[in-house]
Motif scaffolding. Structure first.
Motif, PDB file in Angstrom:
ATOM      1  N   ASN A 196      46.926  49.109  38.832  1.00  0.00           N
ATOM      2  CA  ASN A 196      47.970  50.072  39.646  1.00  0.00           C
ATOM      3  C   ASN A 196      47.322  51.616  39.571  1.00  0.00           C
ATOM      4  N   LYS A 197      46.297  51.943  38.317  1.00  0.00           N
ATOM      5  CA  LYS A 197      45.775  53.066  38.421  1.00  0.00           C
ATOM      6  C   LYS A 197      44.994  53.080  39.186  1.00  0.00           C
ATOM      7  N   LYS A 198      43.970  52.129  39.414  1.00  0.00           N
ATOM      8  CA  LYS A 198      43.012  51.997  40.257  1.00  0.00           C
ATOM      9  C   LYS A 198      43.307  52.327  41.806  1.00  0.00           C
ATOM     10  N   ILE A 199      44.532  51.530  42.026  1.00  0.00           N
ATOM     11  CA  ILE A 199      44.997  51.578  43.714  1.00  0.00           C
ATOM     12  C   ILE A 199      45.387  53.058  43.655  1.00  0.00           C
ATOM     13  N   LYS A 200      46.151  53.642  42.797  1.00  0.00           N
ATOM     14  CA  LYS A 200      46.648  55.102  42.989  1.00  0.00           C
ATOM     15  C   LYS A 200      45.492  55.912  43.234  1.00  0.00           C
ATOM     16  N   VAL A 201      44.376  55.753  42.432  1.00  0.00           N
ATOM     17  CA  VAL A 201      43.068  56.748  42.590  1.00  0.00           C
ATOM     18  C   VAL A 201      42.677  56.518  44.026  1.00  0.00           C
TER      19      VAL A 201
ATOM     20  N   ALA B 103      35.534  50.010  40.980  1.00  0.00           N
ATOM     21  CA  ALA B 103      36.803  49.652  40.927  1.00  0.00           C
ATOM     22  C   ALA B 103      37.279  48.299  41.081  1.00  0.00           C
ATOM     23  N   VAL B 104      36.545  47.583  41.973  1.00  0.00           N
ATOM     24  CA  VAL B 104      36.985  45.978  41.980  1.00  0.00           C
ATOM     25  C   VAL B 104      36.051  45.016  40.820  1.00  0.00           C
ATOM     26  N   THR B 105      35.683  45.482  40.266  1.00  0.00           N
ATOM     27  CA  THR B 105      34.913  44.864  39.227  1.00  0.00           C
ATOM     28  C   THR B 105      36.062  44.603  37.863  1.00  0.00           C
ATOM     29  N   PRO B 106      35.609  43.641  37.177  1.00  0.00           N
ATOM     30  CA  PRO B 106      35.023  42.246  37.202  1.00  0.00           C
ATOM     31  C   PRO B 106      35.324  41.546  38.239  1.00  0.00           C
TER      32      PRO B 106
ATOM     33  N   LEU C   6      36.980  52.145  51.330  1.00  0.00           N
ATOM     34  CA  LEU C   6      38.071  52.429  50.470  1.00  0.00           C
ATOM     35  C   LEU C   6      39.092  51.460  50.910  1.00  0.00           C
ATOM     36  N   GLN C   7      39.200  51.122  52.165  1.00  0.00           N
ATOM     37  CA  GLN C   7      40.011  50.289  52.481  1.00  0.00           C
ATOM     38  C   GLN C   7      39.567  48.749  52.108  1.00  0.00           C
ATOM     39  N   TRP C   8      38.553  48.601  52.121  1.00  0.00           N
ATOM     40  CA  TRP C   8      37.737  47.208  51.460  1.00  0.00           C
ATOM     41  C   TRP C   8      38.317  47.115  50.153  1.00  0.00           C
ATOM     42  N   ALA C   9      38.326  48.280  49.159  1.00  0.00           N
ATOM     43  CA  ALA C   9      38.499  47.966  47.928  1.00  0.00           C
ATOM     44  C   ALA C   9      39.892  48.004  47.668  1.00  0.00           C
ATOM     45  N   LEU C  10      40.789  48.836  48.450  1.00  0.00           N
ATOM     46  CA  LEU C  10      42.074  48.739  48.068  1.00  0.00           C
ATOM     47  C   LEU C  10      42.754  47.194  48.644  1.00  0.00           C
ATOM     48  N   ASP C  11      42.285  46.666  49.479  1.00  0.00           N
ATOM     49  CA  ASP C  11      42.489  45.252  49.863  1.00  0.00           C
ATOM     50  C   ASP C  11      42.422  44.150  48.676  1.00  0.00           C
ATOM     51  N   ILE C  12      41.331  44.237  48.188  1.00  0.00           N
ATOM     52  CA  ILE C  12      40.788  43.438  46.930  1.00  0.00           C
ATOM     53  C   ILE C  12      41.728  43.827  45.922  1.00  0.00           C
ATOM     54  N   LEU C  13      41.952  44.913  45.294  1.00  0.00           N
ATOM     55  CA  LEU C  13      42.810  45.510  44.459  1.00  0.00           C
ATOM     56  C   LEU C  13      44.303  44.959  44.434  1.00  0.00           C
ATOM     57  N   LYS C  14      44.844  44.976  45.748  1.00  0.00           N
ATOM     58  CA  LYS C  14      46.191  44.971  45.975  1.00  0.00           C
ATOM     59  C   LYS C  14      46.364  43.415  45.915  1.00  0.00           C
ATOM     60  N   GLU C  15      45.335  42.492  46.462  1.00  0.00           N
ATOM     61  CA  GLU C  15      45.616  41.150  46.413  1.00  0.00           C
ATOM     62  C   GLU C  15      45.559  40.663  45.032  1.00  0.00           C
ATOM     63  N   GLN C  16      44.589  41.123  44.002  1.00  0.00           N
ATOM     64  CA  GLN C  16      44.578  41.096  42.515  1.00  0.00           C
ATOM     65  C   GLN C  16      45.777  41.279  41.911  1.00  0.00           C
ATOM     66  N   ARG C  17      46.512  42.489  42.300  1.00  0.00           N
ATOM     67  CA  ARG C  17      47.755  42.950  41.709  1.00  0.00           C
ATOM     68  C   ARG C  17      48.910  42.004  41.896  1.00  0.00           C
ATOM     69  N   THR C  18      48.907  41.521  43.097  1.00  0.00           N
ATOM     70  CA  THR C  18      49.888  40.625  43.581  1.00  0.00           C
ATOM     71  C   THR C  18      49.683  39.330  42.875  1.00  0.00           C
ATOM     72  N   GLY C  19      48.672  38.776  42.637  1.00  0.00           N
ATOM     73  CA  GLY C  19      48.430  37.528  41.617  1.00  0.00           C
ATOM     74  C   GLY C  19      48.825  37.678  40.174  1.00  0.00           C
ATOM     75  N   TYR C  20      48.437  38.900  39.759  1.00  0.00           N
ATOM     76  CA  TYR C  20      48.675  39.079  38.294  1.00  0.00           C
ATOM     77  C   TYR C  20      50.294  39.248  38.248  1.00  0.00           C
ATOM     78  N   GLN C  21      50.828  39.861  39.307  1.00  0.00           N
ATOM     79  CA  GLN C  21      52.461  40.166  39.042  1.00  0.00           C
ATOM     80  C   GLN C  21      53.335  38.891  39.099  1.00  0.00           C
ATOM     81  N   GLU C  22      52.880  37.944  40.261  1.00  0.00           N
ATOM     82  CA  GLU C  22      53.285  36.846  40.230  1.00  0.00           C
ATOM     83  C   GLU C  22      53.183  35.798  38.904  1.00  0.00           C
ATOM     84  N   LEU C  23      51.884  36.016  38.382  1.00  0.00           N
ATOM     85  CA  LEU C  23      51.612  35.204  37.035  1.00  0.00           C
ATOM     86  C   LEU C  23      52.574  35.658  35.828  1.00  0.00           C
ATOM     87  N   LEU C  24      52.740  37.037  35.972  1.00  0.00           N
ATOM     88  CA  LEU C  24      53.419  37.310  34.830  1.00  0.00           C
ATOM     89  C   LEU C  24      55.135  37.211  35.001  1.00  0.00           C
TER      90      LEU C  24
END
Length: 566
Positions: free
Chosen positions: A403-408, A342-345, A440-458
């Protein structure tokens, strides 16, 4: 992977690349003529070559799209301080659905299959009414098996070749019978072939070669909507002609890479069996050797734990087996596997020694923003706006995937909490091992940080695009004022010309006295024959030059919507 195997795969790829290039030069004569339309008349090399022979075409087809029964399947048994791994063919997979060794707590079977008839048959034969503890929250409604959509990198040239091979070879009717026979022979040695043929009839289609093998095509970011939809295989076209180059490739680190999507589905049973199905075969880990990894043959990438997450999983527990697992269950391993994918790439594995995707996009966006302040030039603004829109589409697709990964994973958290409550009365196999909830918490922390970065960039990119429109609007107003002044001056000049040009012409014409020239008998009719003809030719040449591109396109540049077969 050992050096001998790598050299074998590399030589094999070079061989088939030569064949696909010859095939493309034959199948796309208009493209060849457009690029070398002057040289082709002088040099034989630039003329349309003959097609490869049928044996080469059959071999090429099996290289890019192997028959289903001959696909490599990986089987890995995990036990205490012991792991055994083997490669089998898909037509042997049924015999590994049972009778795992007594010492093995979990058997993991991975088949590189995308959505399709074979995928469904392999899945159904594996389950046979034996499902593991249901992941009801971390999967689709009414479906107890989790799946995620992974992102990974493939070589742009590799995707180009796969698409060209599909478009050309699938239209060669003379190969159809042989390919179908090869496909049937590869799967007709057990229940798998029978189930595939039954399923094809049930869905009103046929189990021919391309219906089974064509699903290997990786998804582009803009293709498909979700992993629940059928593969968008229809109307595929080569990247260089129909799919725009990704804006991410403007960054030097990703210049030869293409970010693609692949569904990854998991099926588990209570007797310790896990089946995973995915056509994903790209690079998951980013490091200084990234350009070398994506240029390697697909089989080499999968076996490389520094490039592939699946390759890492095959190597990670090679020595320890299940000794480090918190619980020696198929559910624990499934969660560990999904969180790794889930956290790749990402660039975490090698200590962030390469540019992350988010940082690369930030660099690209900064370059686009600088383009707003360049001096206006014709068509530059259109190109810049297209790059902005393409970048917005790519970032949006990545954000949707996150968002799909985080939901799963959030759903899996609820399922894992339920499992832990059910297992509260039993001691874990390794109290010091990483719990599934922690993973799971480790992966969610990484994905949420990535999502925030992409949303701010958008948000930043959309604001920058609005500013670009404002700047260009003001430039257009200034240009309109200048153009108005120039139009007034041109109007005055045109009026003067209209008055004096006829006067000048008739004065010169009636003032000619050719008979007064020494030793000449020429008259005015000679003047018109010479000057009139010369003037007409000059006008024709000027028109040809002015419309040269349209004339050339009409003659040799017809749109390349599909390969022409002879």
């Amino acid at each position: 992977m050992n050096r001998e195997r790598l050299e074998h795969y590399t030589k094999e790829r070079q061989k088939y690349r030569k064949i696909i290039r010859r095939l493309k030069r034959w199948a796309y004569p208009d493209l060849q003529l457009t690029k070398y339309w002057t040289l082709s008349s002088l040099f034989r090399y630039y003329r349309r070559p003959p097609p490869p022979n049928d044996e080469e075409l059959i071999s090429l087809t099996q290289y890019f799209y192997p028959p289903r029964g001959l696909l490599k399947v990986f089987v890995c048994d995990f036990g205490d301080n012991r792991t055994e791994r083997r490669e089998i063919k898909l037509n042997e997979i049924e015999s590994y659905y049972q009778d795992k060794p007594d010492w093995a707590a979990v058997r993991w079977i991975h088949a590189p299959l995308g959505f399709g008839l074979t995928h469904s048959s392999v899945e159904d034969l594996f389950l046979t009414d034996r499902s593991g503890r249901p992941f009801n929250s971390g999967s689709a409604a009414g479906w107890p098996y989790p799946s995620i959509e992974t992102l990974n990198f493939r070589s742009r040239e590799n995707i180009q070749e796969k698409r060209d091979a599909f478009l050309i070879l699938s239209k060669l009717d003379r190969l159809e019978h042989r390919l179908n026979q090869i496909s049937n022979d590869s799967i007709n040695n057990g229940r798998l072939g029978e189930d595939i043929n039954w399923r094809a009839g049930h869905h009103g289609t046929t189990a021919d070669y391309w219906n089974l093998a064509g699903i290997d095509m990786p998804w582009q970011l803009s293709e498909g909507i979700s992993t629940d939809n059928p593969r968008p295989r229809d109307n595929l076209s080569p990247i260089s002609r129909n799919i725009n180059r990704q804006v991410l490739s403007k960054h030097s680190f990703y210049k030869n890479a293409q970010l693609v999507r692949n569904p990854f589905r998991c099926f588990h049973r209570p007797d310790g069996y896990l089946l995973t199905l995915s056509a994903a075969a790209g690079v998951d880990f980013l490091d200084v050797n990234f350009s070398k990894y994506i240029d390697n043959p697909i089989d080499c990438v999968f076996d490389n734990e520094d490039a592939s997450a699946l390759g890492l999983m095959l190597q990670l527990f090679e020595g320890s087996g299940t000794a480090t697992w918190h619980r020696k269950t198929v559910e624990w391993f499934l969660v560990y596997l999904i969180t790794e994918l889930a956290v790749t790439p990402h660039n975490i594995r090698q200590g962030c020694n390469a540019v992350s995707i988010l940082n690369a996009y930030q660099s690209v966006v900064q370059g686009l923003k600088e383009g707003r302040y360049k001096e206006w030039k014709r068509n530059d603004s259109v190109i810049l706006v297209r790059e902005y829109l393409t970048c917005i589409d790519e970032l949006t697709s990545i954000s949707v995937a996150l968002n799909k990964k985080i939901k799963v994973l959030e759903g899996l958290q609820q399922d894992v909490q339920k499992f832990e409550m059910e297992d509260a009365t039993t001691e874990p196999d390794n109290p010091d091992g990483e719990r599934a909830a922690e993973r799971l918490q480790w992966a969610l922390d990484i994905l949420k940080e990535q999502r925030t970065g992409y949303q701010e960039l958008l948000v930043d990119l959309r604001l920058s695009l609005d500013a670009l429109f404002q700047v260009r609007s003001m430039e257009q107003n200034d240009l309109a004022i200048v153009a108005d002044s120039q139009n007034q001056a041109t109007l005055v000049f045109t009026g003067v010309t209209i008055v004096f040009l006829p006067l000048s012409f008739f004065t010169g014409y009636f003032g000619m006295n050719l008979r007064g020239v020494v030793n000449t008998q020429r008259t005015e009719s000679f003047f018109w024959r010479v000057c009139g003809t010369a003037g007409f030719l000059v006008i024709i040449l000027v028109l040809f030059y002015a419309f040269r591109q349209k004339i050339r396109n009409r003659i040799v540049g017809r749109p390349l919507l599909a390969p022409r077969m002879v």
